[in-house]
Write an enzyme that holds these catalytic residues in place. Sequence first.
Site, PDB file in Angstrom:
ATOM      1  NE  ARG A 215      -3.553  -2.225   2.796  1.00  0.00           N
ATOM      2  CZ  ARG A 215      -3.261  -3.353   3.418  1.00  0.00           C
ATOM      3  NH1 ARG A 215      -2.056  -3.510   3.969  1.00  0.00           N
ATOM      4  NH2 ARG A 215      -4.144  -4.331   3.511  1.00  0.00           N
ATOM      5  CE  LYS A 247       7.698  18.429  14.913  1.00  0.00           C
ATOM      6  NZ  LYS A 247       7.085  18.740  16.220  1.00  0.00           N
ATOM      7  CG  HIS A 326      -5.147   0.511  -3.668  1.00  0.00           C
ATOM      8  ND1 HIS A 326      -4.452   0.501  -2.477  1.00  0.00           N
ATOM      9  CD2 HIS A 326      -5.968  -0.570  -3.619  1.00  0.00           C
ATOM     10  CE1 HIS A 326      -4.852  -0.522  -1.735  1.00  0.00           C
ATOM     11  NE2 HIS A 326      -5.759  -1.193  -2.411  1.00  0.00           N
ATOM     12  NE  ARG A 329      -3.036  -3.798  -1.083  1.00  0.00           N
ATOM     13  CZ  ARG A 329      -2.378  -4.552  -0.205  1.00  0.00           C
ATOM     14  NH1 ARG A 329      -1.056  -4.573  -0.233  1.00  0.00           N
ATOM     15  NH2 ARG A 329      -3.028  -5.290   0.673  1.00  0.00           N
ATOM     16  CG  HIS A 352      -5.600  -8.354   1.410  1.00  0.00           C
ATOM     17  ND1 HIS A 352      -5.677  -8.143   0.049  1.00  0.00           N
ATOM     18  CD2 HIS A 352      -5.877  -7.164   1.979  1.00  0.00           C
ATOM     19  CE1 HIS A 352      -5.982  -6.881  -0.194  1.00  0.00           C
ATOM     20  NE2 HIS A 352      -6.112  -6.271   0.964  1.00  0.00           N
ATOM     21  CE1 TYR A 362      -4.180 -17.052  -7.653  1.00  0.00           C
ATOM     22  CE2 TYR A 362      -6.360 -18.061  -7.580  1.00  0.00           C
ATOM     23  CZ  TYR A 362      -4.986 -18.182  -7.627  1.00  0.00           C
ATOM     24  OH  TYR A 362      -4.419 -19.422  -7.664  1.00  0.00           O
TER      25      TYR A 362
END
Length: 381
Positions: A215, A247, A326, A329, A352, A362
């Site tokens: 991610r 920061k 994303h 990924r 996951h 998949y």
Amino acid sequence: MWIENLPNGKYKYIERYNDPYTDKSKKASITLNKNTPQAKKQALALLQEKIDKLTNQDEITSKITLVELYDEWFSRYQKTVKQRSAIATRKVIKKVFKNIPPDMLVRKADRQLFLKFLDEIYTFGNLSYSYTTQIKNTLGNMFSYAVERKYLSKNPITPIKIKRKKDEEENYKQKMDEKYLEKEEIYQIISYLQERNQTRLHARIIEFLWLTGLRYGELQALQWKDYDGKSIDVNGTLGVYNKAENKTKKISPKTIASNRIVDLPQRAIDILEETRVLNKISFNKISSTDYLFLSNRGMPLSISAFNRVLKNIEKDCHIDKTLSSHIFRHSHVSLLAELNLPLKSIMERVGHSNANTTLKIYNHVTKKTRDEVMEALNNIK
């Protein structure tokens, strides 16, 4: 209630009741040793208890309202999720309260009420399937809490199934194709970015995301102490990004499963070693607590700045897909699926524990691969 004498000398006490799902008359019975006034009294109580269980008719007297239930449930829920998930849940509930009275008694909630609501916003409305499913799941979680607290006897959301609309079903394959990039598209983007000094960092980030499945927040939070030369220890995400004070704050990752060791292919190692050299040139020294991928300000490149560049790439590279951090990924999942790696190993690599999108990609990719195999076999001459 009536009584039947059994051949063994015992007595069967029988009572009729209406099945709540079919509205048909059914019989419940118990067997006792005696047929006395005391036995009849006992039988009545036992039969009522049995019928209550069969019909889920626990006595619910709570006067808690829907908005009171939400406030009570959310005060606990927000302590178990990331801030962005809590914010998304608040938006979902606002949508619910626009259609269902917040002062409705929880014990009066039934399946038909929420089935009608979901039909209005999705089947006959304009909300997407995924957002409607998110609303349904949020309500389901909230009412599960209500059942645990005995504010009502059963969850009215559990039996509801949302069927995807026909036009969405027909576009499903195309939408799945748009969730990830093919290898040629990845290389096209990387090549385009490498031609410009100001976007070479973006090129390295994209290739690293594609090769690891991280991610973007996990990539931002990586420090040199998390890299051992062969793998990276994914143990956080970047939670606060403050340009004014220069920061950043590393917080815990999205889920427990997100804590993981990701082994690196040689090309990913090369990218990190190249990044180490470039960072040393730009900032004179490197410490173990420094972040890996730094902008020219010495801070992790913000996701908004990264996504802005991606939007320009869509047009410049003529890619007919929505580019965001994303998608790389998802592209990693697609890459591993094409290599015929087991789903479990892919899920462990990307962190996951319950991965609907990972499973969809998949299955989609492996089906496409099977189709290509059959096409090749059918073309044998």
